[in-house]
Design a protein around this motif. Sequence first.
Motif, short mmCIF file in Angstrom:
data_model
loop_
_atom_site.label_atom_id
_atom_site.label_comp_id
_atom_site.label_asym_id
_atom_site.label_seq_id
_atom_site.Cartn_x
_atom_site.Cartn_y
_atom_site.Cartn_z
N ALA A 1 0.83 -1.21 0.00
CA ALA A 1 0.00 0.00 0.00
C ALA A 1 0.86 1.26 0.00
O ALA A 1 0.48 2.28 -0.56
CB ALA A 1 -0.93 -0.02 1.21
N ALA A 2 2.02 1.17 0.64
CA ALA A 2 2.92 2.32 0.71
C ALA A 2 3.98 2.29 -0.40
O ALA A 2 4.80 3.20 -0.48
CB ALA A 2 3.62 2.34 2.07
N ALA A 3 3.95 1.27 -1.24
CA ALA A 3 4.97 1.08 -2.28
C ALA A 3 6.37 1.14 -1.66
O ALA A 3 7.26 1.84 -2.15
CB ALA A 3 4.82 2.10 -3.41
N MET A 4 6.54 0.40 -0.55
CA MET A 4 7.81 0.41 0.17
C MET A 4 8.50 -0.94 0.12
O MET A 4 9.22 -1.31 1.07
CB MET A 4 7.57 0.85 1.63
CG MET A 4 7.29 2.35 1.75
SD MET A 4 6.73 2.89 3.39
CE MET A 4 8.04 2.32 4.44
N GLY A 5 8.30 -1.69 -0.94
CA GLY A 5 9.01 -2.95 -1.09
C GLY A 5 8.21 -4.13 -0.58
O GLY A 5 6.98 -4.11 -0.58
N ASP A 6 8.93 -5.15 -0.11
CA ASP A 6 8.24 -6.35 0.38
C ASP A 6 9.05 -6.97 1.51
O ASP A 6 10.18 -6.58 1.79
CB ASP A 6 8.00 -7.35 -0.76
CG ASP A 6 9.28 -7.80 -1.41
OD1 ASP A 6 10.21 -8.23 -0.69
OD2 ASP A 6 9.37 -7.73 -2.65
N ARG B 1 5.99 0.33 12.06
CA ARG B 1 6.80 1.48 12.44
C ARG B 1 7.24 2.26 11.20
O ARG B 1 7.16 3.49 11.17
CB ARG B 1 8.02 1.01 13.25
CG ARG B 1 8.83 2.14 13.89
CD ARG B 1 10.17 1.66 14.42
NE ARG B 1 11.08 1.25 13.36
CZ ARG B 1 11.72 2.09 12.53
NH1 ARG B 1 11.56 3.38 12.66
NH2 ARG B 1 12.51 1.62 11.58
N ARG B 2 7.66 1.53 10.18
CA ARG B 2 8.13 2.20 8.96
C ARG B 2 6.98 2.90 8.23
O ARG B 2 7.15 3.97 7.66
CB ARG B 2 8.79 1.19 8.02
CG ARG B 2 10.10 0.65 8.58
CD ARG B 2 10.75 -0.31 7.61
NE ARG B 2 11.92 -0.95 8.23
CZ ARG B 2 13.04 -1.25 7.58
NH1 ARG B 2 13.12 -1.00 6.28
NH2 ARG B 2 14.05 -1.81 8.20
N ILE B 3 5.80 2.26 8.22
CA ILE B 3 4.64 2.84 7.55
C ILE B 3 4.25 4.16 8.23
O ILE B 3 3.99 5.18 7.57
CB ILE B 3 3.44 1.84 7.62
CG1 ILE B 3 3.76 0.58 6.81
CG2 ILE B 3 2.14 2.49 7.18
CD1 ILE B 3 3.71 0.74 5.33
N VAL B 4 4.22 4.14 9.57
CA VAL B 4 3.86 5.34 10.33
C VAL B 4 4.94 6.42 10.16
O VAL B 4 4.63 7.60 10.02
CB VAL B 4 3.64 4.98 11.82
CG1 VAL B 4 3.50 6.23 12.67
CG2 VAL B 4 2.40 4.09 11.96
N ALA B 5 6.21 5.99 10.13
CA ALA B 5 7.31 6.94 9.95
C ALA B 5 7.23 7.63 8.59
O ALA B 5 7.71 8.76 8.43
CB ALA B 5 8.65 6.23 10.11
N ALA B 6 6.60 6.96 7.63
CA ALA B 6 6.44 7.54 6.29
C ALA B 6 5.15 8.36 6.20
O ALA B 6 4.71 8.71 5.09
CB ALA B 6 6.46 6.44 5.23
N SER B 7 4.55 8.65 7.37
CA SER B 7 3.37 9.54 7.46
C SER B 7 2.08 8.92 6.93
O SER B 7 1.16 9.65 6.56
CB SER B 7 3.62 10.88 6.76
OG SER B 7 4.72 11.53 7.35
N TYR B 8 2.01 7.61 6.91
CA TYR B 8 0.75 6.96 6.56
C TYR B 8 -0.02 6.59 7.83
O TYR B 8 0.58 6.37 8.89
CB TYR B 8 0.99 5.67 5.77
CG TYR B 8 1.57 5.88 4.40
CD1 TYR B 8 0.79 6.43 3.38
CD2 TYR B 8 2.89 5.54 4.13
CE1 TYR B 8 1.34 6.63 2.11
CE2 TYR B 8 3.43 5.74 2.88
CZ TYR B 8 2.65 6.28 1.87
OH TYR B 8 3.19 6.48 0.63
N VAL B 9 -1.33 6.51 7.68
CA VAL B 9 -2.21 6.02 8.75
C VAL B 9 -2.82 4.71 8.26
O VAL B 9 -3.34 4.65 7.14
CB VAL B 9 -3.33 7.04 9.05
CG1 VAL B 9 -4.32 6.46 10.05
CG2 VAL B 9 -2.74 8.34 9.56
#
Length: 159
Positions: free
Chosen positions: A53-58, A84-92
Motif C-alpha cells: 500500500a505504501a509502495a515500500m518494497g516487500d 513502524r516504517r509505515i507510520v514513519a512515512a506519514s501513513y495512517v
Amino acid sequence: MRQRFGLGYDSHTFGAQRPLVLGGVTIPHDSGLAGHSDGDAVAHALCDALLGAAAMGDIGRLFPDTDARWKDANSMQLLAEVKRRIVAASYVIVNVDVTVVTEAPKLAPHAEAMRANLAAVLGLPAGAVSVKAKTNEQMDDVGAGKGLQVFAIASLGGA
Ligand code: MG
C-alpha cells in the motif's frame, strides 16, 4: 485524505516440527509451518499488504532469509517493524483484512485471538482488523493439506 490499498500473499508448507503460529496465536495442530522465520504466514501476508500500500518494497527485501537475524524470528515483531516504517512515512493504517485458506485445522475458534493480536501490533481497534478462514474444498495441494495460503489487503490513508 488520499487512500491507498495494498495486496499481500503468502504460503507455507506444513511439516515443520514446531508449533503452528498464525497471527501470533499458537494453534493446536499436528504440524507447524516450514520457513526461515516462525512461519507465521498471516503476519507475512499482512507485512506485504502494508508495504504494498505504501509502495515500500516487500518482506523479502526488508527481512531477507539469508540474514541470520531473522532465523526463527517472531513474525509479529517483523509486522511491528513494518508498522513502524509505515507510520514513519506519514501513513495512517485504516484497516486490514485477511483470508487464510487451509483444510485444517479449523481456524474460526482462533480468529478473535488473531484479530486482537494483530490489532495490538498495528495500533488499530479490533473493528479495523478482519480475519477470515476457509478451506480449498479439497482442491490442489492446499486442499490436500500440504500447506496453507494467506491473502491480505491493507488500506492506508495520508501521504
Ligand atoms: Mg512467509
